[in-house]
Design a protein around this motif. Sequence first.
Motif, PDB file in Angstrom:
ATOM      1  N   SER A  82       0.864  -1.177   0.000  1.00  0.00           N
ATOM      2  CA  SER A  82       0.000   0.000   0.000  1.00  0.00           C
ATOM      3  C   SER A  82       0.905   1.234   0.000  1.00  0.00           C
ATOM      4  CB  SER A  82      -0.904  -0.007   1.230  1.00  0.00           C
ATOM      5  OG  SER A  82      -0.123   0.079   2.400  1.00  0.00           O
ATOM      6  N   PRO A  83       0.427   2.354  -0.558  1.00  0.00           N
ATOM      7  CA  PRO A  83       1.274   3.554  -0.674  1.00  0.00           C
ATOM      8  C   PRO A  83       1.888   3.978   0.656  1.00  0.00           C
ATOM      9  CG  PRO A  83      -0.775   3.859  -1.880  1.00  0.00           C
ATOM     10  CD  PRO A  83      -0.905   2.559  -1.130  1.00  0.00           C
ATOM     11  N   GLY A  84       1.156   3.846   1.746  1.00  0.00           N
ATOM     12  CA  GLY A  84       1.675   4.244   3.050  1.00  0.00           C
ATOM     13  C   GLY A  84       2.865   3.400   3.463  1.00  0.00           C
ATOM     14  N   VAL A  85       2.738   2.072   3.312  1.00  0.00           N
ATOM     15  CA  VAL A  85       3.821   1.160   3.686  1.00  0.00           C
ATOM     16  C   VAL A  85       5.001   1.349   2.740  1.00  0.00           C
ATOM     17  CG1 VAL A  85       4.472  -1.260   4.002  1.00  0.00           C
ATOM     18  CG2 VAL A  85       2.178  -0.494   4.638  1.00  0.00           C
ATOM     19  N   ALA A  86       4.742   1.521   1.451  1.00  0.00           N
ATOM     20  CA  ALA A  86       5.818   1.724   0.477  1.00  0.00           C
ATOM     21  C   ALA A  86       6.621   2.970   0.825  1.00  0.00           C
ATOM     22  CB  ALA A  86       5.231   1.848  -0.926  1.00  0.00           C
ATOM     23  N   ALA A  87       5.950   4.016   1.300  1.00  0.00           N
ATOM     24  CA  ALA A  87       6.638   5.249   1.673  1.00  0.00           C
ATOM     25  C   ALA A  87       7.557   5.017   2.868  1.00  0.00           C
ATOM     26  CB  ALA A  87       5.617   6.344   1.992  1.00  0.00           C
ATOM     27  N   VAL A  88       7.112   4.222   3.833  1.00  0.00           N
ATOM     28  CA  VAL A  88       7.928   3.930   5.014  1.00  0.00           C
ATOM     29  C   VAL A  88       9.155   3.118   4.596  1.00  0.00           C
ATOM     30  CG1 VAL A  88       7.995   2.725   7.223  1.00  0.00           C
ATOM     31  CG2 VAL A  88       5.963   4.022   6.582  1.00  0.00           C
ATOM     32  N   VAL A  89       8.957   2.126   3.743  1.00  0.00           N
ATOM     33  CA  VAL A  89      10.069   1.299   3.257  1.00  0.00           C
ATOM     34  C   VAL A  89      11.056   2.177   2.497  1.00  0.00           C
ATOM     35  CG1 VAL A  89      10.683  -0.551   1.640  1.00  0.00           C
ATOM     36  CG2 VAL A  89       8.745  -0.840   3.180  1.00  0.00           C
ATOM     37  N   SER A  90      10.544   3.014   1.609  1.00  0.00           N
ATOM     38  CA  SER A  90      11.385   3.886   0.799  1.00  0.00           C
ATOM     39  C   SER A  90      12.215   4.821   1.668  1.00  0.00           C
ATOM     40  CB  SER A  90      10.492   4.678  -0.154  1.00  0.00           C
ATOM     41  OG  SER A  90      11.186   5.753  -0.700  1.00  0.00           O
ATOM     42  N   ARG A  91      11.589   5.375   2.738  1.00  0.00           N
ATOM     43  CA  ARG A  91      12.299   6.292   3.625  1.00  0.00           C
ATOM     44  C   ARG A  91      13.403   5.554   4.383  1.00  0.00           C
ATOM     45  NH1 ARG A  91       8.088   8.769   7.232  1.00  0.00           N
ATOM     46  NH2 ARG A  91       6.785   8.073   5.539  1.00  0.00           N
ATOM     47  N   HIS A  92      13.122   4.321   4.813  1.00  0.00           N
ATOM     48  CA  HIS A  92      14.131   3.547   5.521  1.00  0.00           C
ATOM     49  C   HIS A  92      15.317   3.256   4.599  1.00  0.00           C
ATOM     50  CE1 HIS A  92      15.521   0.447   8.486  1.00  0.00           C
ATOM     51  NE2 HIS A  92      16.142   0.038   7.392  1.00  0.00           N
ATOM     52  N   ILE A  93      15.030   2.844   3.362  1.00  0.00           N
ATOM     53  CA  ILE A  93      16.088   2.489   2.406  1.00  0.00           C
ATOM     54  C   ILE A  93      16.960   3.700   2.095  1.00  0.00           C
ATOM     55  CG2 ILE A  93      16.459   1.865  -0.015  1.00  0.00           C
ATOM     56  CD1 ILE A  93      14.007  -0.057   0.370  1.00  0.00           C
ATOM     57  N   PRO A 106      22.140   2.241   4.538  1.00  0.00           N
ATOM     58  CA  PRO A 106      22.988   1.665   3.467  1.00  0.00           C
ATOM     59  C   PRO A 106      22.817   0.159   3.340  1.00  0.00           C
ATOM     60  CG  PRO A 106      24.276   3.071   4.945  1.00  0.00           C
ATOM     61  CD  PRO A 106      22.924   2.902   5.573  1.00  0.00           C
ATOM     62  N   ASN A 107      22.621  -0.538   4.466  1.00  0.00           N
ATOM     63  CA  ASN A 107      22.476  -1.999   4.413  1.00  0.00           C
ATOM     64  C   ASN A 107      21.239  -2.396   3.609  1.00  0.00           C
ATOM     65  OD1 ASN A 107      24.765  -2.423   5.924  1.00  0.00           O
ATOM     66  ND2 ASN A 107      23.657  -2.406   7.866  1.00  0.00           N
ATOM     67  N   CYS A 108      20.112  -1.771   3.916  1.00  0.00           N
ATOM     68  CA  CYS A 108      18.877  -2.115   3.218  1.00  0.00           C
ATOM     69  C   CYS A 108      18.938  -1.634   1.771  1.00  0.00           C
ATOM     70  CB  CYS A 108      17.673  -1.519   3.945  1.00  0.00           C
ATOM     71  SG  CYS A 108      17.346  -2.379   5.498  1.00  0.00           S
ATOM     72  N   HIS A 109      19.673  -0.552   1.523  1.00  0.00           N
ATOM     73  CA  HIS A 109      19.850  -0.074   0.154  1.00  0.00           C
ATOM     74  C   HIS A 109      20.557  -1.145  -0.678  1.00  0.00           C
ATOM     75  CE1 HIS A 109      19.830   3.245  -2.739  1.00  0.00           C
ATOM     76  NE2 HIS A 109      20.960   2.732  -3.177  1.00  0.00           N
ATOM     77  N   LEU A 110      21.578  -1.785  -0.100  1.00  0.00           N
ATOM     78  CA  LEU A 110      22.295  -2.867  -0.791  1.00  0.00           C
ATOM     79  C   LEU A 110      21.361  -4.038  -1.082  1.00  0.00           C
ATOM     80  CD1 LEU A 110      25.782  -3.043   0.963  1.00  0.00           C
ATOM     81  CD2 LEU A 110      25.271  -2.281  -1.365  1.00  0.00           C
ATOM     82  N   VAL A 111      20.527  -4.374  -0.095  1.00  0.00           N
ATOM     83  CA  VAL A 111      19.588  -5.489  -0.282  1.00  0.00           C
ATOM     84  C   VAL A 111      18.615  -5.153  -1.409  1.00  0.00           C
ATOM     85  CG1 VAL A 111      17.751  -6.841   0.782  1.00  0.00           C
ATOM     86  CG2 VAL A 111      19.784  -6.237   2.110  1.00  0.00           C
ATOM     87  N   LEU A 112      18.154  -3.913  -1.440  1.00  0.00           N
ATOM     88  CA  LEU A 112      17.230  -3.478  -2.493  1.00  0.00           C
ATOM     89  C   LEU A 112      17.895  -3.607  -3.868  1.00  0.00           C
ATOM     90  CD1 LEU A 112      14.456  -1.948  -3.176  1.00  0.00           C
ATOM     91  CD2 LEU A 112      15.922   0.044  -3.389  1.00  0.00           C
ATOM     92  N   GLU A 113      19.143  -3.154  -3.974  1.00  0.00           N
ATOM     93  CA  GLU A 113      19.852  -3.226  -5.259  1.00  0.00           C
ATOM     94  C   GLU A 113      20.024  -4.673  -5.702  1.00  0.00           C
ATOM     95  OE1 GLU A 113      23.511  -1.100  -5.210  1.00  0.00           O
ATOM     96  OE2 GLU A 113      22.523   0.845  -5.409  1.00  0.00           O
TER      97      GLU A 113
END
Length: 63
Positions: free
Chosen positions: A19-30, A34-41
Amino acid sequence: MTCRETVRLICEYLEGRLSPGVAAVVSRHIDRCPNCHLVLEAAQKTLDTYFDGHTEASKIRVA
Ligand SMILES: [Zn+2]
């Protein structure tokens, strides 16, 4: 949101299933983790590889 929760949601995030709300929270955390950014990549590359392979298979079938 913790790293563990974020990592668990990254797949659904990339597929646009959150949902847009949860996606925004995930995006802000990433953005600030840096660790979660690597996992996302890494997850993004895996999805790209999967879809590229899928496209190649489709091409072969069409040809
Ligand atoms: Zn994190």
